[in-house]
Design a protein around this motif. Sequence first.
Motif, short mmCIF file in Angstrom:
data_model
loop_
_atom_site.label_atom_id
_atom_site.label_comp_id
_atom_site.label_asym_id
_atom_site.label_seq_id
_atom_site.Cartn_x
_atom_site.Cartn_y
_atom_site.Cartn_z
N TRP A 13 0.62 -1.23 -0.05
CA TRP A 13 0.04 -0.10 -0.09
C TRP A 13 0.82 1.29 0.10
CZ3 TRP A 13 -4.73 -0.44 -1.53
CH2 TRP A 13 -5.39 -1.45 -1.56
N LYS A 16 1.90 1.93 -3.40
CA LYS A 16 0.64 2.44 -4.20
C LYS A 16 0.53 4.06 -3.92
CE LYS A 16 -2.06 -1.57 -4.77
NZ LYS A 16 -3.27 -2.11 -4.69
N GLU A 60 -18.08 3.26 -8.84
CA GLU A 60 -16.70 2.38 -8.37
C GLU A 60 -15.82 3.32 -8.20
OE1 GLU A 60 -15.90 -0.57 -11.22
OE2 GLU A 60 -15.53 0.97 -12.91
N ASP A 61 -16.00 4.51 -8.76
CA ASP A 61 -14.57 5.56 -8.53
C ASP A 61 -14.77 6.28 -7.21
OD1 ASP A 61 -13.96 5.11 -11.31
OD2 ASP A 61 -15.25 6.34 -12.05
N ASP A 67 -11.61 0.92 1.67
CA ASP A 67 -10.84 1.47 0.60
C ASP A 67 -9.89 2.05 1.42
OD1 ASP A 67 -11.44 0.72 -1.93
OD2 ASP A 67 -13.28 2.08 -1.96
N GLN A 84 -7.72 11.20 -3.16
CA GLN A 84 -7.18 10.07 -4.13
C GLN A 84 -7.53 8.67 -3.36
OE1 GLN A 84 -3.08 9.44 -4.22
NE2 GLN A 84 -3.09 7.61 -5.85
N LEU A 86 -6.56 4.74 -3.37
CA LEU A 86 -5.73 3.60 -3.78
C LEU A 86 -6.24 2.56 -4.52
CD1 LEU A 86 -3.06 3.71 -0.92
CD2 LEU A 86 -3.14 5.34 -2.92
N GLU A 87 -5.65 1.99 -5.51
CA GLU A 87 -6.23 0.98 -6.38
C GLU A 87 -6.39 -0.20 -5.58
OE1 GLU A 87 -5.09 -2.00 -10.13
OE2 GLU A 87 -3.47 -0.44 -9.51
N ARG A 88 -7.65 -0.76 -5.47
CA ARG A 88 -8.25 -1.73 -4.96
C ARG A 88 -7.65 -3.16 -5.10
NH1 ARG A 88 -13.76 0.81 -6.44
NH2 ARG A 88 -14.29 2.08 -4.59
N THR A 89 -7.56 -4.03 -4.31
CA THR A 89 -6.99 -5.33 -4.49
C THR A 89 -8.37 -6.22 -4.73
OG1 THR A 89 -7.01 -5.78 -2.18
CG2 THR A 89 -4.86 -5.07 -3.08
N LYS A 91 -13.01 -6.25 -4.43
CA LYS A 91 -14.15 -5.36 -4.55
C LYS A 91 -15.36 -6.60 -4.20
CE LYS A 91 -15.47 -3.58 -8.19
NZ LYS A 91 -15.97 -2.72 -9.47
N ASN A 109 -11.28 -4.24 -0.64
CA ASN A 109 -9.96 -4.51 -0.15
C ASN A 109 -9.95 -5.73 1.00
OD1 ASN A 109 -8.49 -2.76 -1.84
ND2 ASN A 109 -8.88 -1.23 -0.57
#
Length: 350
Positions: A13, A16, A60-61, A67, A84, A86-89, A91, A109
Amino acid sequence: MNTLTKLGWNEKWQDKAGQTNLTPARVITEYKNLYKIQTDTSIHLAEVTGKYRHQAMAREDYPAVGDWVMVSLPTNEGHAMIHQMLERTSKFSRKVAGTVTHEQIVAANIDLAFLVMSLNHDFNLRRLERYLIATWESGANPVVVLSKADLCENSAEKAAEAKTTAMGVPVLVTSAYSGTGLDELRSHIHEGVTVAVMGSSGVGKSSIINALIGEEKMMVNDIREDDSKGKHTTTHRELIMLPDKGVIIDTPGMRELQLWESDSGLSQGFQDIETLAEACQFRDCSHETEPGCAIREAIEDGELEQDRYDSYVKLQKELAYLDRKSNKREQLLEKKKWKKISQYQKQIHK
């Protein structure tokens, strides 16, 4: 161990997040247009910035419970600002109830999904299939938790049925009342692991969470005598740190679980049927009247239950319909994106 580490923050994380002056935080509760977030040292109410809102194209944004977000903290009584996500691992999503094709993110996540189904009136293998498909598609690993064993006289028989449906997935028989199976349930939770607890209303999710926490944190209502169900208690999603290790996300009971999207979840959930289909004489076998159909033979021989195959066909059709609707939605979102870009360019050249 600091609070962020307990919440699941690690080197991945941090990579990221990169080098930034913003503060990392995790969303622990979601309200309408507001979020409760936990940083390493404090809890704040937060909202997304105007720039974030302008750039977001779909649900989803926006952040959801679980999150990781990068925020600027308030200097006074105001809200923290989310700049911001961070990109999810992973969902876990479902389609919102009704005819509208929109996504509802239940939890983000997550590493594990405890799929809770009570051993009394709520026991439903077809519903379990839906939860398993949604979990596989989310990127998390499922654990089937059969609750209220103290109210069931044939729990071993029902557990065997669940194991047949949830092939290769741990199936645990539990009772928050007697403590049955809770140690085994705890053994699945490790440091840095996030668990989401899913299930219908009244299956005993809150009682299980209270047992894991070690205190009566989640409200539990009495069981109704007519159907042995607890009254619906949880009204919102919430991320909770467990006292020893790991975090858990409590979710409201779902009266229905309409699948959102599934590229691989259906195949993982019905590996037995798809393996049988490969043995059919014809590659385009419809599994109805063709000779040499391995699926029809398996049903006739009792190797495959007709109800399970019917459920597979029904879910296939549901996902195909959703895919067609989603493609139209994607086209509209793409059109909306380019309209925003065009408006931005016009503003620049004024």
